[in-house]
Design an enzyme around this catalytic site. Structure first.
Site, PDB file in Angstrom:
ATOM      1  N   GLY A  39      10.018   6.512 -49.668  1.00 41.21           N
ATOM      2  CA  GLY A  39       8.716   7.140 -49.761  1.00 41.21           C
ATOM      3  C   GLY A  39       8.855   8.644 -49.866  1.00 41.21           C
ATOM      4  O   GLY A  39       9.953   9.193 -49.877  1.00 41.21           O
ATOM      5  N   THR A  40       7.718   9.300 -49.960  1.00 39.67           N
ATOM      6  CA  THR A  40       7.684  10.749 -50.060  1.00 39.67           C
ATOM      7  C   THR A  40       7.025  11.318 -48.817  1.00 39.67           C
ATOM      8  O   THR A  40       6.010  10.800 -48.354  1.00 39.67           O
ATOM      9  CB  THR A  40       6.890  11.192 -51.306  1.00 39.67           C
ATOM     10  OG1 THR A  40       7.442  10.557 -52.460  1.00 39.67           O
ATOM     11  CG2 THR A  40       6.953  12.697 -51.492  1.00 39.67           C
ATOM     12  N   SER A  81       0.852  -1.182   0.000  1.00 41.12           N
ATOM     13  CA  SER A  81       0.000   0.000   0.000  1.00 41.12           C
ATOM     14  C   SER A  81       0.887   1.232   0.000  1.00 41.12           C
ATOM     15  O   SER A  81       2.044   1.191   0.406  1.00 41.12           O
ATOM     16  CB  SER A  81      -0.932   0.003   1.222  1.00 41.12           C
ATOM     17  OG  SER A  81      -0.162  -0.027   2.413  1.00 41.12           O
ATOM     18  N   ASP A  88      13.313   7.676 -47.111  1.00 42.63           N
ATOM     19  CA  ASP A  88      13.264   6.262 -46.771  1.00 42.63           C
ATOM     20  C   ASP A  88      12.199   5.496 -47.578  1.00 42.63           C
ATOM     21  O   ASP A  88      11.200   5.039 -47.045  1.00 42.63           O
ATOM     22  CB  ASP A  88      13.005   6.096 -45.275  1.00 42.63           C
ATOM     23  CG  ASP A  88      13.263   4.672 -44.806  1.00 42.63           C
ATOM     24  OD1 ASP A  88      14.120   4.003 -45.396  1.00 42.63           O
ATOM     25  OD2 ASP A  88      12.590   4.231 -43.854  1.00 42.63           O
ATOM     26  N   ARG A  96      -3.911   0.940  -2.597  1.00 41.92           N
ATOM     27  CA  ARG A  96      -3.328  -0.385  -2.478  1.00 41.92           C
ATOM     28  C   ARG A  96      -2.883  -0.906  -3.843  1.00 41.92           C
ATOM     29  O   ARG A  96      -3.386  -0.480  -4.867  1.00 41.92           O
ATOM     30  CB  ARG A  96      -4.341  -1.365  -1.884  1.00 41.92           C
ATOM     31  CG  ARG A  96      -4.511  -1.257  -0.381  1.00 41.92           C
ATOM     32  CD  ARG A  96      -5.478  -2.322   0.103  1.00 41.92           C
ATOM     33  NE  ARG A  96      -5.400  -2.484   1.545  1.00 41.92           N
ATOM     34  CZ  ARG A  96      -6.066  -3.416   2.227  1.00 41.92           C
ATOM     35  NH1 ARG A  96      -6.860  -4.248   1.568  1.00 41.92           N
ATOM     36  NH2 ARG A  96      -5.945  -3.515   3.531  1.00 41.92           N
ATOM     37  N   VAL A  97      -1.961  -1.850  -3.808  1.00 44.56           N
ATOM     38  CA  VAL A  97      -1.501  -2.515  -5.020  1.00 44.56           C
ATOM     39  C   VAL A  97      -1.806  -4.004  -4.896  1.00 44.56           C
ATOM     40  O   VAL A  97      -1.446  -4.636  -3.888  1.00 44.56           O
ATOM     41  CB  VAL A  97       0.012  -2.300  -5.244  1.00 44.56           C
ATOM     42  CG1 VAL A  97       0.445  -2.989  -6.530  1.00 44.56           C
ATOM     43  CG2 VAL A  97       0.340  -0.812  -5.299  1.00 44.56           C
ATOM     44  N   ASP A 148       9.300  11.752  -5.606  1.00 44.98           N
ATOM     45  CA  ASP A 148       9.089  10.760  -4.541  1.00 44.98           C
ATOM     46  C   ASP A 148      10.016   9.560  -4.749  1.00 44.98           C
ATOM     47  O   ASP A 148       9.588   8.405  -4.681  1.00 44.98           O
ATOM     48  CB  ASP A 148       7.626  10.310  -4.517  1.00 44.98           C
ATOM     49  CG  ASP A 148       7.233   9.701  -3.173  1.00 44.98           C
ATOM     50  OD1 ASP A 148       7.992   9.891  -2.198  1.00 44.98           O
ATOM     51  OD2 ASP A 148       6.183   9.041  -3.094  1.00 44.98           O
TER      52      ASP A 148
END
Length: 816
Positions: free
Chosen positions: A510-511, A115, A508, A120-121, A236
């Site tokens: 393409g345009t 917690s 790469d 809480r976890v 923290d």
């Protein structure tokens, strides 16, 4: 009656469940009934699907993969695998409450991991695929708690670093706020360092793991402080917020108090646009202390103080001392003079007895005394009273690396320092500072220059209002800006139907076009050609998948993609004027305004090195870019570079023990001629040294203003020209771009020429690593001064035989 939720539950298809009696053959009547039943379900499902897709309806839908294929245009780079499914798996998603409720066994007490951080976890096993995750449940209500939840969600939604806890998604259910993270099997550092060791029969954390944890935590803080578009202050940092994965690698978590440049929590976007630095950020004053006593910096106790990156550095220093001593920051079980860890270690330092603070549970001979002294020294440097006297996290990362040489800056005498906490009164005396606290200044910590020290603060407004403002959560807290599929219609509108005036460059295969998406976001749209080419379709898929997994201030950021109308469109955030190659090579002689100034050139190289270091060492997997070229570097109006073109990137899993990549030698040679290293051309093995070679070629291009490959010149290859210069011992000044007209820093010029030559050495073992390169660019020339074996003409030609042979064949064809 007010309707909060609407849920449709359909019976499954008959063929989705196995029959209890497989030997039973259905009758003809049953077969007809089943067929009609399936047609009815298909009709209902299709109707519900269209209903769900209306923009004025918002609720969670769960269609199977097969149905997604039926109801939407699918782009498959591999048969049976949808591109959208592959990409979305890399991004945080919205979880249903029922999914998390089932996974945690109804949020059972037996599943509680810990917690803190306003809730809480829980440990949860996702019912969909059995993945184990950690669910952080924020139980309190109120405007301040909502902002904390929003801060954590926004801070970590797009962070990508090997030492940060990965966010998998979130859920907002009535008054409950939940965040879903990767599960850390070894829980938190405080549990391993203190709680487990308080139990008999459990071995203490080894010295090697302690050093690894401290180094990982330092890398995580450096990343959020200096390697993102906006600086994030954690506020923290403590042992309970440092999680440990299965191999005891540190993962910084709990961003509930995190703040960044723009203090006001705007939930519409996770990060500001790349041009955020041009905006004026309001620095709000705060009267509320955020953090934990024992880790809070002395300036945090002052009225109207503002948290800075140096606040995190102080907290990091306390964690370092805890790791070295095996003692808590504040522990009432000890005598008065030893309750506060920092005060006790400072006293031992003044008495020349630092080693008495070592964790006595570490076996003798399990560590080097010099390393232990160094770690305690570093912890004290980071926890100096004056923020200006503390190092930056970038310097700390370098100090913890194996490449660091020399002594740490001397510590001041702590006799005149106030105690962190005065036990004689109820108030803290850490706010009293004296002139003796600043005996060392920040210039001692020589690292990269730049505007990276931004201030931030928590809102000081009264938060007693809006205590019952939970009703609006679902409308505001779900807008997390992650890459997503963009409609072809939106792209046509943004690029004015790919008009010539929106065309930026050939990029790469393409345009590239620029435009404004929804008249809001400025974007760069890359339109790939040869749409039916299987290899190009695979490259398109790879680039998207790779970019969704990375986040760095000097990497291009993906906004979305489109595969409608048979197109292959990649959409990036865009604030760029041009490519680096355009500024270096495609210029008009009479227009001197287009000449790239020396300070910009040096800054570009430093930033590019930082981006490649992130790819090589600071992400979960090791990334070999394989396409580091001047054309792949996009410059924004302030000449800040962003590395793009990730279609060829190779993601290599790290070894469980030494974290080195597992090389797959079966890969074919892919890259741009002139930037590929000799050994890569011969073997096709993707290694970090190949990227270093490509980076070296770019360095030489930036210095000389010449292209890597130019058939108009007799030597063709730029690296060959530089090698000949070295063998002939000609003046380095002859290599400089003539357009600079002598306006450059001679020391930096010599450094870049030597660095470019070292990076393009034919022997990969003689090239520096990217971490060494970053240190060199920060002014540490020691590596360059070390004597390296030079290549003679015959040796160089032998190792570069493949490139020279290809040049001869091209010249024979008359191609220029």
């Amino acid at each position: 009656m007010h309707l909060n939720h609407l849920c449709f539950i359909l019976p499954v298809d008959l063929d989705e469940n196995e029959s209890i009696d497989r030997r039973r053959v259905p009758t003809n009547k049953e077969h007809i009934e089943n067929h009609a039943y399936r047609r009815f379900l298909a009709f209902v499902r299709k109707s519900l699907h269209h209903f769900c897709n209306h923009r004025w309806i918002g609720f969670c839908q769960d269609f199977s993969k097969q149905q997604k294929k039926n109801y939407s245009e699918s782009f498959q780079d591999t048969p049976g695998i949808l591109l959208s499914e592959k990409l979305c798996n890399n991004n945080p998603r919205i979880f249903s409450f029922s999914e998390l409720y089932i996974g945690t066994n109804g949020f059972s007490e037996d599943e509680v991991l810990g917690s803190g951080g306003f809730g809480r976890v829980y440990r949860a096993v996702l019912p969909s695929d059995g993945t184990v995750v950690a669910v952080k449940c924020v139980a309190e209500k109120g405007d301040r708690i909502e902002k904390t939840f929003a801060a954590e969600l926004m801070a970590v939604a797009q962070l990508r670093h090997r030492n940060l806890v990965k966010l998998r998604g979130w859920c907002v259910h009535e008054d409950q706020l939940l965040l879903v993270y990767d599960y850390m099997p070894n829980r938190s550092l405080d549990r391993v360092l203190f709680k487990q060791q308080e139990m008999s029969g459990i071995a203490p954390l080894s010295w090697e793991r302690r050093w690894l944890i401290v180094s990982g935590l330092a890398a995580a803080l450096f990343y959020i402080h200096e390697q993102l578009e906006t600086q994030i202050i954690h506020r923290d940092v403590k042992t309970s917020n440092v999680m440990l994965d299965s191999h005891y690698n540190a993962r910084l978590g709990d961003f509930g108090l995190a703040r960044w440049l723009d203090h006001e929590l705007e939930v519409s976007t996770v990060f500001p646009s790349p041009t955020t630095k041009d905006h004026k950020f309001r620095l709000a004053e705060t009267t509320r202390i955020g953090g934990t006593i024992g880790y809070l910096s002395p300036e945090s106790f002052q009225r109207n103080s503002m948290a800075t990156a140096k606040s995190d550095v102080f907290s990091f220093g306390i964690v370092v001392l805890e790791v070295a001593t095996g003692r808590r920051a504040v522990d009432l079980a000890y005598p008065d003079e030893q309750i506060v860890l920092l005060d006790w270690v400072r006293q031992l330092s003044d008495e020349g007895m630092r080693l008495q603070a070592i964790d006595h549970r570490l076996p003798e001979g399990s560590y080097r005394v010099s390393d232990m002294e160094r770690l305690i020294h570093l912890g004290l440097l980071c926890s100096l009273n004056s923020p200006q006297s503390r190092p930056t996290m970038k310097w700390v990362v370098e100090a913890l690396s194996s490449n660091f040489s020399g002594e740490l800056p001397a510590l001041p005498s702590f006799h005149s320092h106030p105690f962190y906490i005065s036990l004689s009164s109820a108030t803290t005396t850490a706010t009293r500072t004296t002139s003796t606290t600043a005996t060392s200044n920040s210039s001692i910590y020589a690292t990269a220059t730049g505007n990276t020290m931004f201030l931030t603060a928590e809102n000081g407004e009264n938060n007693s209002r809006s205590r019952n403002s939970c009703s609006g959560r679902s409308k505001t807290l779900l807008s997390v800006d992650t890459p997503q599929e963009i409609s072809y219609k939106e792209i046509i509108a943004a690029t004015n139907n790919f008009s010539e005036d929106r065309r930026v460059a050939e990029l790469d295969f393409g345009t590239a076009y620029h435009g404004y998406l929804n008249n809001r976001h400025r974007v760069l749209v890359k339109r790939l050609g040869m749409r039916t080419c299987p290899a190009l379709r695979a490259r398109f898929s790879d680039e998207l998948r790779n970019l969704t997994r990375l986040r760095h201030r000097n990497l291009v950021q993906l906004r979305g993609w489109c595969t409608e109308q048979g197109e292959m469109l990649v959409v990036y955030d865009y604030s760029a004027c041009q490519l680096l190659s355009h500024l270096l090579f495609h210029h008009r002689h009479e227009n001197t305004n287009l000449v790239l100034k020396w300070n910009h050139r040096y800054s570009i190289i430093k930033s590019l090195a930082s981006a490649i270091l992130y790819l090589h060492e600071e992400w979960d997997e090791q990334v070999i870019h394989r396409n580091v070229t001047s054309t792949a570097v996009i410059l924004d109006p302030d000449m800040n570079p962003r590395l793009s073109c990730f279609a060829l990137a190779e993601f290599l899993t790290r070894n469980e023990y030494d974290h080195h990549p597992v090389i797959n030698p079966s890969r074919s040679v892919q890259g741009i001629f002139g930037y590929m290293s000799p050994e890569y051309i011969e073997t096709g093995e993707a290694k970090t040294s190949a990227d270093v070679y490509s980076f070296g070629v770019v360095v030489l291009e930036v210095v000389t203003g010449r292209m890597a490959v130019d058939f108009r010149r007799p030597e063709v290859l730029l690296v060959k020209k530089v090698h000949e210069f070295e063998n002939q011992q000609r003046s380095l000044l002859e290599l400089v771009d003539w357009r600079l007209d002598g306006e450059y820093d001679h020391k930096e010029l010599v450094r870049l020429v030597k660095l470019g030559r070292a990076c393009t050495h034919s022997d990969p073992d003689l090239r520096p690593s990217m971490r060494q390169i970053v240190r060199i660019l920060d002014g540490n020339d020691k590596w360059l001064k070390e004597e390296k074996r030079k290549e003679n003409r015959e040796e160089w030609q032998s190792k570069n035989g493949s490139s020279l042979s290809l040049i001869r064949r091209i010249q024979a064809l008359g191609i220029q």
